[in-house]
Every structure is written in structure tokens, then in C-alpha cells.
Write an enzyme that holds these catalytic residues in place. Structure first.
Site, PDB file in Angstrom:
ATOM      1  N   TYR A  72      -3.222   4.230  -3.342  1.00  0.00           N
ATOM      2  CA  TYR A  72      -2.421   4.248  -2.164  1.00  0.00           C
ATOM      3  C   TYR A  72      -1.886   5.795  -1.583  1.00  0.00           C
ATOM      4  O   TYR A  72      -2.052   6.241  -0.467  1.00  0.00           O
ATOM      5  CB  TYR A  72      -1.283   3.523  -1.907  1.00  0.00           C
ATOM      6  CG  TYR A  72      -1.794   1.841  -1.490  1.00  0.00           C
ATOM      7  CD1 TYR A  72      -1.985   1.667  -0.310  1.00  0.00           C
ATOM      8  CD2 TYR A  72      -1.836   1.003  -2.749  1.00  0.00           C
ATOM      9  CE1 TYR A  72      -2.731   0.477  -0.146  1.00  0.00           C
ATOM     10  CE2 TYR A  72      -2.284  -0.196  -2.441  1.00  0.00           C
ATOM     11  CZ  TYR A  72      -2.622  -0.462  -1.012  1.00  0.00           C
ATOM     12  OH  TYR A  72      -2.965  -1.749  -0.621  1.00  0.00           O
ATOM     13  N   ARG A  75      -4.957   7.545  -0.180  1.00  0.00           N
ATOM     14  CA  ARG A  75      -5.044   6.739   0.987  1.00  0.00           C
ATOM     15  C   ARG A  75      -4.208   7.155   2.350  1.00  0.00           C
ATOM     16  O   ARG A  75      -4.455   7.598   3.183  1.00  0.00           O
ATOM     17  CB  ARG A  75      -5.240   5.398   1.082  1.00  0.00           C
ATOM     18  CG  ARG A  75      -6.430   4.762   0.404  1.00  0.00           C
ATOM     19  CD  ARG A  75      -6.548   3.435   0.315  1.00  0.00           C
ATOM     20  NE  ARG A  75      -6.330   2.961   1.731  1.00  0.00           N
ATOM     21  CZ  ARG A  75      -6.444   1.542   1.885  1.00  0.00           C
ATOM     22  NH1 ARG A  75      -6.543   0.601   1.166  1.00  0.00           N
ATOM     23  NH2 ARG A  75      -6.237   0.991   3.151  1.00  0.00           N
ATOM     24  N   HIS A 125      -0.638  -6.877   8.900  1.00  0.00           N
ATOM     25  CA  HIS A 125      -1.042  -6.552   7.407  1.00  0.00           C
ATOM     26  C   HIS A 125      -0.010  -5.546   6.788  1.00  0.00           C
ATOM     27  O   HIS A 125      -0.276  -5.009   5.751  1.00  0.00           O
ATOM     28  CB  HIS A 125      -2.579  -6.175   7.433  1.00  0.00           C
ATOM     29  CG  HIS A 125      -3.614  -7.294   7.790  1.00  0.00           C
ATOM     30  ND1 HIS A 125      -4.862  -6.722   8.241  1.00  0.00           N
ATOM     31  CD2 HIS A 125      -3.540  -8.400   7.729  1.00  0.00           C
ATOM     32  CE1 HIS A 125      -5.436  -8.059   8.387  1.00  0.00           C
ATOM     33  NE2 HIS A 125      -4.783  -8.905   8.123  1.00  0.00           N
ATOM     34  N   CYS A 133      10.813  -3.888  -2.590  1.00  0.00           N
ATOM     35  CA  CYS A 133      10.821  -4.155  -4.043  1.00  0.00           C
ATOM     36  C   CYS A 133       9.768  -5.240  -4.375  1.00  0.00           C
ATOM     37  O   CYS A 133       9.531  -6.164  -4.006  1.00  0.00           O
ATOM     38  CB  CYS A 133      12.109  -4.766  -4.309  1.00  0.00           C
ATOM     39  SG  CYS A 133      12.240  -5.463  -6.119  1.00  0.00           S
ATOM     40  N   CYS A 169      17.416  -2.960  -8.473  1.00  0.00           N
ATOM     41  CA  CYS A 169      17.110  -3.953  -9.653  1.00  0.00           C
ATOM     42  C   CYS A 169      16.068  -3.204 -10.671  1.00  0.00           C
ATOM     43  O   CYS A 169      15.954  -3.672 -11.710  1.00  0.00           O
ATOM     44  CB  CYS A 169      16.314  -4.981  -9.216  1.00  0.00           C
ATOM     45  SG  CYS A 169      14.553  -5.247  -8.683  1.00  0.00           S
ATOM     46  N   THR A 209     -11.743  -5.175  16.370  1.00  0.00           N
ATOM     47  CA  THR A 209     -11.696  -5.769  15.365  1.00  0.00           C
ATOM     48  C   THR A 209     -12.920  -6.786  15.020  1.00  0.00           C
ATOM     49  O   THR A 209     -13.388  -7.338  15.999  1.00  0.00           O
ATOM     50  CB  THR A 209     -10.328  -6.614  15.236  1.00  0.00           C
ATOM     51  OG1 THR A 209     -10.218  -7.269  14.057  1.00  0.00           O
ATOM     52  CG2 THR A 209     -10.238  -7.480  16.180  1.00  0.00           C
TER      53      THR A 209
HETATM   54 ZN   LIG Z   1      14.457  -4.769  -6.553  1.00  0.00          ZN
END
Ligand SMILES: [Zn+2]
Length: 273
Positions: A72, A75, A125, A133, A169, A209
Site C-alpha cells: 500500500y 501504491r 471502497h 484500527c 490498543c 466504471t
Molecule cells: Zn485500536
């Protein structure tokens, strides 16, 4: 402009109808953004060559988060220099003219509509400018951390790992994009809002599209079933062009977004560029 298309658009302008624009990779391609569907999307992990359809999955992310992020970041780097084009700008003018009677639904994650100035946008998308997260711990959408652009062979570093960790977290952050093995939903991808907009549209304007994915095709089917006007802008025949041909107020406006959108939005009352 073809007389039949002019007649359809004139009717919509007079009736002050609601317009849903549905855009796909074609409009971004004119800004130079690769589709990453072919060879430019392949990715080598170890001795294996992976297809985009294998890389852009939750399964791959759970197995190799660092490889998925490397792909990614590469990209995103390729998209960074792209600029919105005349097609994006035309849709901004249409939104200015129609206000709440306009909704833009895009399959593109490159953020070019937002950068052009569109406000009423559903990114079905996702949007590459954001992360969230991976454990969905509730932190919501965060800006993609500033990370240097990189080439295909650049390694994933400890600093990358740190920037891509959820501060709340400790889980991985993930790109805010819909993966091939995931489902559309409302909180992340505005599925219900999109279907509602489609059900209220007087014109569905499809741009660049091919209808390969499920929600865009549903939007087309809803508009078709309700007898809404249906205009498809595309250089090539595709399933939306077929729908438009079968629709009493349908038209296949052959050509690219940059070629066709300026005259179409002007006919809808949006003023010239
Ligand atoms: Zn998290």
C-alpha cells in the site's frame, strides 16, 4: 452533444431532479492513477507473485501485515503526485449548482474528488487518506501517518511499524479500504446511504466504471427499475451502457470523463467551466 442526450438532461434541469453520480477507476486514470489491476499491481513475497486480489484481503493482512503495508505504501506513493482533472472539476460545479439534490458515490480510494472540492461524497471502497484500527477498538478514522514514499524494494522499518500502530490498543492500523474478502457496510463504506440515494435519484450519472463490483451494479439496477434517467460516460461498452440502452431515458455517452462531463453538467444547469 447528441440531441437525445440534450433532451434527457434538459428535462432533468427543468424538473430540478436529484442526481447521483457514480464514479470508478476511469475518471482517476485520466489523472494518471494506475488501476493496479494488471502487472503494475503484482507483488512478490518470497518466491511467489501475488495478484492485487490476493494482496488486498483481510486474510493476507492477518498473515503478513508488513507485506500488505509495504504494497500500500508503494501504491499510495504512486498516487501522491496525481491531480484532479476536468472531470472531477465538472462534478464539483454540479454539486455547487444542485446542493443537496446531488450525491457523489465513488469507488475510487485516491481522494481526488475530495481534493477537487466535492463535499457530498460516499467513498464506498474507502479512502486511502485514512487508516483505522485493525481490531476496530473504537478510535475511528485517523489520518494516514506521514511516511516517506517508497519503491517496490524498500524494506518495512521499525519506524513504519510504530507509526502504523493503534495508539489506543496497540493493534495494527490498517488502510481504510474495502478488501476483496470483506463486505460493504454503512459505518465504514456508507452502503445504506448509497442505496437510499440511488432509490431517490432522478438521474444516475455513471462515469468510468465497468460495474465489476456488487454495490455499484445494485445502484444501477435500482435506478433502472425505478425508471430514473441513466447516463453512462465511458470510452468502452460496459454493463451500465447496456442498462442505459435498455432504459427509456438512458443514454450511453461514449467518451472519457474529461471529454463528456463538462458539457453534461452544463446542460444540467451547472454553468460552464
Ligand atoms: Zn485500536
Amino acid at each position: 452533444m447528441e440531441p437525445e442526450l440534450a433532451r434527457i438532461l434538459e428535462g432533468l434541469r427543468r424538473a430540478r431532479g436529484r442526481v447521483v453520480a457514480l464514479t470508478g477507476a476511469g475518471i482517476s486514470a485520466e489523472s494518471g492513477i494506475p488501476t493496479f489491476r494488471g502487472a503494475d499491481g503484482y507483488w512478490v513475497v518470497g518466491s511467489r507473485n501475488y495478484m492485487p486480489q490476493e494482496m488486498a484481503t483481510r486474510e493476507m493482512f492477518d498473515r503478513s501485515p508488513e507485506e500488505v503495508w509495504r504494497w500500500y505504501l508503494y501504491r499510495f506513493g504512486a498516487c501522491r503526485l496525481a491531480q484532479p482533472n476536468a472531470g472531477h472539476a465538472a462534478l464539483v460545479r454540479l454539486e455547487s449548482a444542485l446542493g443537496d439534490r446531488f450525491t457523489l458515490v465513488t469507488q475510487n480510494i485516491d481522494g481526488l474528488h475530495r481534493r477537487a472540492g466535492s463535499k457530498r461524497v460516499y467513498c464506498i471502497h474507502g479512502d486511502a487518506a485514512y487508516v483505522r484500527c485493525a481490531d476496530e477498538c473504537g478510535v475511528g478514522l485517523l489520518d494516514l501517518p506521514e511516511l516517506p514514499a517508497r519503491g517496490k524494494d524498500d524494506p518495512f522499518t521499525g519506524a513504519d511499524r510504530e507509526r502504523l500502530t493503534c495508539a489506543s490498543c496497540g493493534a495494527w492500523l490498517r488502510p481504510h479500504v474495502l478488501w476483496f474478502d470483506e463486505y460493504y457496510d454503512e459505518p465504514n463504506y456508507r452502503m445504506d446511504s448509497t442505496l437510499r440515494a440511488a432509490a431517490a435519484a432522478d438521474l444516475l450519472l455513471v462515469v468510468g466504471t465497468s460495474g465489476a463490483t456488487n454495490l455499484p451494479m445494485q445502484v444501477g439496477q435500482i435506478a433502472f427499475a425505478r425508471g430514473a434517467a441513466l447516463v453512462d460516460v465511458n470510452p468502452e461498452p460496459n454493463p451500465f451502457a447496456e442498462l442505459a440502452d435498455r432504459s427509456p431515458r438512458g443514454f450511453f455517452a461514449r467518451g472519457s470523463a474529461c471529454q463528456r462531463l463538462p458539457e453534461i453538467v452544463e446542460a444540467l444547469g451547472a454553468g460552464a467551466a
